[in-house]
Write a protein that holds these residues in place. Structure first.
Motif, PDB file in Angstrom:
ATOM      1  N   ASN A  48     121.275  69.139  90.879  1.00  0.00           N
ATOM      2  CA  ASN A  48     120.420  69.742  91.917  1.00  0.00           C
ATOM      3  C   ASN A  48     120.501  71.268  91.933  1.00  0.00           C
ATOM      4  N   VAL A  49     120.478  71.863  90.737  1.00  0.00           N
ATOM      5  CA  VAL A  49     120.500  73.309  90.662  1.00  0.00           C
ATOM      6  C   VAL A  49     119.321  73.892  91.437  1.00  0.00           C
ATOM      7  N   PHE A  50     119.525  74.982  92.091  1.00  0.00           N
ATOM      8  CA  PHE A  50     118.571  75.720  92.928  1.00  0.00           C
ATOM      9  C   PHE A  50     118.391  75.125  94.315  1.00  0.00           C
ATOM     10  N   GLU A  51     118.716  73.854  94.509  1.00  0.00           N
ATOM     11  CA  GLU A  51     118.406  73.214  95.790  1.00  0.00           C
ATOM     12  C   GLU A  51     119.178  73.855  96.937  1.00  0.00           C
ATOM     13  N   ASP A  52     120.479  74.087  96.742  1.00  0.00           N
ATOM     14  CA  ASP A  52     121.272  74.684  97.818  1.00  0.00           C
ATOM     15  C   ASP A  52     120.757  76.074  98.162  1.00  0.00           C
ATOM     16  N   ALA A  53     120.458  76.870  97.141  1.00  0.00           N
ATOM     17  CA  ALA A  53     119.969  78.232  97.379  1.00  0.00           C
ATOM     18  C   ALA A  53     118.645  78.207  98.135  1.00  0.00           C
ATOM     19  N   ASN A 112     118.056  79.578 102.035  1.00  0.00           N
ATOM     20  CA  ASN A 112     117.130  80.683 102.289  1.00  0.00           C
ATOM     21  C   ASN A 112     115.748  80.323 101.756  1.00  0.00           C
ATOM     22  N   PRO A 113     115.018  79.506 102.501  1.00  0.00           N
ATOM     23  CA  PRO A 113     113.704  79.051 102.008  1.00  0.00           C
ATOM     24  C   PRO A 113     112.665  80.158 101.931  1.00  0.00           C
ATOM     25  N   GLY A 114     112.970  81.311 102.490  1.00  0.00           N
ATOM     26  CA  GLY A 114     112.028  82.418 102.423  1.00  0.00           C
ATOM     27  C   GLY A 114     112.265  83.357 101.261  1.00  0.00           C
ATOM     28  N   ASP A 115     113.257  83.060 100.415  1.00  0.00           N
ATOM     29  CA  ASP A 115     113.578  83.907  99.270  1.00  0.00           C
ATOM     30  C   ASP A 115     112.709  83.490  98.088  1.00  0.00           C
ATOM     31  N   HIS A 171     104.274  79.113  95.148  1.00  0.00           N
ATOM     32  CA  HIS A 171     105.002  79.324  96.404  1.00  0.00           C
ATOM     33  C   HIS A 171     105.731  80.670  96.381  1.00  0.00           C
ATOM     34  N   ALA A 172     106.310  81.015  95.251  1.00  0.00           N
ATOM     35  CA  ALA A 172     106.966  82.317  95.127  1.00  0.00           C
ATOM     36  C   ALA A 172     105.965  83.443  95.348  1.00  0.00           C
ATOM     37  N   PHE A 173     104.764  83.278  94.808  1.00  0.00           N
ATOM     38  CA  PHE A 173     103.707  84.277  94.991  1.00  0.00           C
ATOM     39  C   PHE A 173     103.347  84.411  96.464  1.00  0.00           C
ATOM     40  N   LYS A 174     103.211  83.286  97.158  1.00  0.00           N
ATOM     41  CA  LYS A 174     102.869  83.320  98.580  1.00  0.00           C
ATOM     42  C   LYS A 174     103.960  83.968  99.419  1.00  0.00           C
ATOM     43  N   LEU A 175     105.215  83.844  98.948  1.00  0.00           N
ATOM     44  CA  LEU A 175     106.334  84.458  99.664  1.00  0.00           C
ATOM     45  C   LEU A 175     106.472  85.948  99.370  1.00  0.00           C
ATOM     46  N   GLY A 176     105.631  86.459  98.475  1.00  0.00           N
ATOM     47  CA  GLY A 176     105.619  87.892  98.213  1.00  0.00           C
ATOM     48  C   GLY A 176     106.414  88.340  97.015  1.00  0.00           C
TER      49      GLY A 176
END
Length: 485
Positions: free
Chosen positions: A308-313, A317-320, A346-351
């Motif tokens: 589950n790499v990346f899942e904890d991060a 911080n779901p806004g990162d 989603h990354a694009f939408k988050l800026g």
């Protein structure tokens, strides 16, 4: 043929960000009399304890002893001394400074800010208080507040390279990469011998990171190599061959400098000692991938996926946007192209501001035959970052080899492929392969054959069959169409 886009983007990885962005999230600067070296701290504590016994109202003795306790990590005792000072002298700014440092070391960031702010109310522009509060704001994610404190520190001490370096880290955190580069450059200009020895390599590393995020890969490569030359990890490993933390950090540096074999050696050295984290496994897999060992790379990346790499991060911080960018790239490697598109969108939408985002999504769109969307992403990326090679190769390949003739444009493809080769630090087999396809699309088959042979000679084993197929097309005076399902 488009894998080089994602291979370049893999140079940025979330866990290493810890090492890149903030050299010391909290500096824990305290104050009192000038303290001696560590070996004399016990004697210092004893001396000032005797002074306090003789005069329980001696404020300077409490302050000096509190600083010694802080250096010894005896935080509760240090806090008690500061409390005594505030009882004796409620407006003693040093007591609030030291108490803020103690709370920072204890991990109580809110109290740290309150105490250092109280110090600054009593003693405006106190440099250590500004720096401590700035680091704590940065740790809490209040980067704009941290920037204000670092800006004032620079006004007070304009020749200190630390302040520029830390402000550069704040800009890096905000994805203001041009501003970060400017600050790191100023830090390097202001450096002294001590700073050169301990921190210059990290400044080059962070500036290289910022250059990479802007897609300025030649400048990034030069900075990574400077960081590798100046880092302390070589000497640390020489003195302590089992210093696995230094192996891990040096492996990161080797990876950024694209010395993948050296990076692999260091990561495997760490893995023999202990299990790598899921994030470290991904970087290990990327090393194998860059070295052409695809089977080994896929096995490692699949293992990281099971963990589950990346899942904890992402959950923390779901806004990162960075975490979604990295997971999107990871999913591209796993050939989960639709999921990669979703993460990158989603990354694009988050800026997300990095230059590799749109080219990576364009590469994923191309894999699922969304040609119009791929073309749009590549073109927008080039408009936004005309000196970044990330999108040129992808768009050139699309215009030269697209099965849908409505998207083919050999002349433009050739211009883009040439520009790509100018911008990358060293054109690789796939850059040459795209240039060959572009020449073939314009009917220049002699040039296409020459470049295709060179691409074939440089290609990793798992790519040679496809390179050979393309060469055979050109030898029959045929353009190559990418009919991959």
């Amino acid at each position: 043929m488009l894998e080089n886009i994602a291979l370049i983007t893999a140079m940025i990885f979330c866990e290493i960000y810890l090492f890149l962005v903030i050299r010391a999230l909290f500096s824990s600067r305290s104050e009192g009399h000038q303290l001696p070296q560590q070996k004399e701290l016990d004697a210092t504590v004893a001396r000032y304890s005797k002074a306090i016994q003789k005069n329980p109202l001696n404020i300077k003795s409490y302050l000096t002893r509190s600083s010694a306790y802080i250096s010894q990590d005896r935080l509760e005792e240090a806090l008690a001394d500061c409390d005594m000072v505030t009882l004796l002298e409620p407006d003693n700014h040093i007591a609030f400074l030291n108490r803020g440092a103690i709370y920072g070391m204890m991990g109580d960031d809110e109290k740290c800010i309150n105490e250092t702010s109280r110090c600054l109310e009593l003693k405006p522009d106190h440099l250590n208080a500004l720096i401590n509060r700035a680091h704590t704001y940065a740790r809490l994610g209040n980067i704009n507040a941290a920037l204000c404190d670092f800006a004032r520190a620079i006004e007070l001490e304009p020749v200190n390279p630390d302040h520029y370096f830390e402000r550069g880290n704040c800009f890096l955190n905000l994805q203001k990469y041009s501003e970060a580069i400017e600050e790191y450059t100023l830090a390097l200009q202001q450096r002294d011998k001590n700073w050169d020895y301990y921190f210059q390599w990290c400044c080059y590393m962070n500036r290289g990171f910022a250059f990479t995020k802007l897609g300025e890969l030649k400048q990034a490569r030069a900075d990574y190599e400077r960081a590798l030359e100046r880092c302390l990890f070589h000497e640390a490993i020489r003195l302590a061959p089992d210093d696995f933390t230094s192996y891990l950090q040096r492996g990161n540096l080797y990876y950024y400098a694209e010395q993948y074999q050296n990076a692999l050696h260091d990561f495997l050295k760490v893995q023999k000692h202990s299990d790598l984290s899921p994030e470290q496994l991904v970087l290990l897999g990327y090393c194998y991938l860059n070295l052409g060992e695809v089977t080994q790379a896929n096995a490692i990346l699949r293992n990281a996926q099971k963990l589950n790499v990346f899942e904890d991060a992402i959950n923390r911080n779901p806004g990162d946007s960075t975490n979604f960018l990295e997971r999107g790239i990871f999913r591209y490697y796993l050939e989960e192209f639709q999921l990669a598109v979703e993460d990158l969108t989603h990354a694009f939408k988050l800026g997300e501001q990095s230059a590799e985002l749109l080219p990576s999504r364009g590469a994923a769109y191309l894999k699922i035959h969304e040609y119009a969307k791929a073309k749009q992403d590549f073109e927008t990326a080039i408009q936004n970052h005309p000196d970044s090679p990330y999108a040129y190769n992808g768009l050139a390949w699309l215009l030269a080899t697209c099965p849908d003739k409505a998207f083919r444009d050999g002349k433009q493809s050739l211009e883009l492929a040439k520009r790509n080769c100018e911008l990358v630090p060293n054109p690789e087999w796939n850059d040459l392969g795209t240039l060959a396809a572009a020449y073939a699309a314009t009917g220049s088959f002699d040039d296409a054959i020459h470049l295709a042979k060179e691409s074939l000679a440089r290609a990793p084993e798992h790519e040679k069959a496809d390179c050979q197929t393309r060469l055979e097309h050109y030898e029959r005076n045929e353009a190559y169409l990418d009919l991959e399902p």
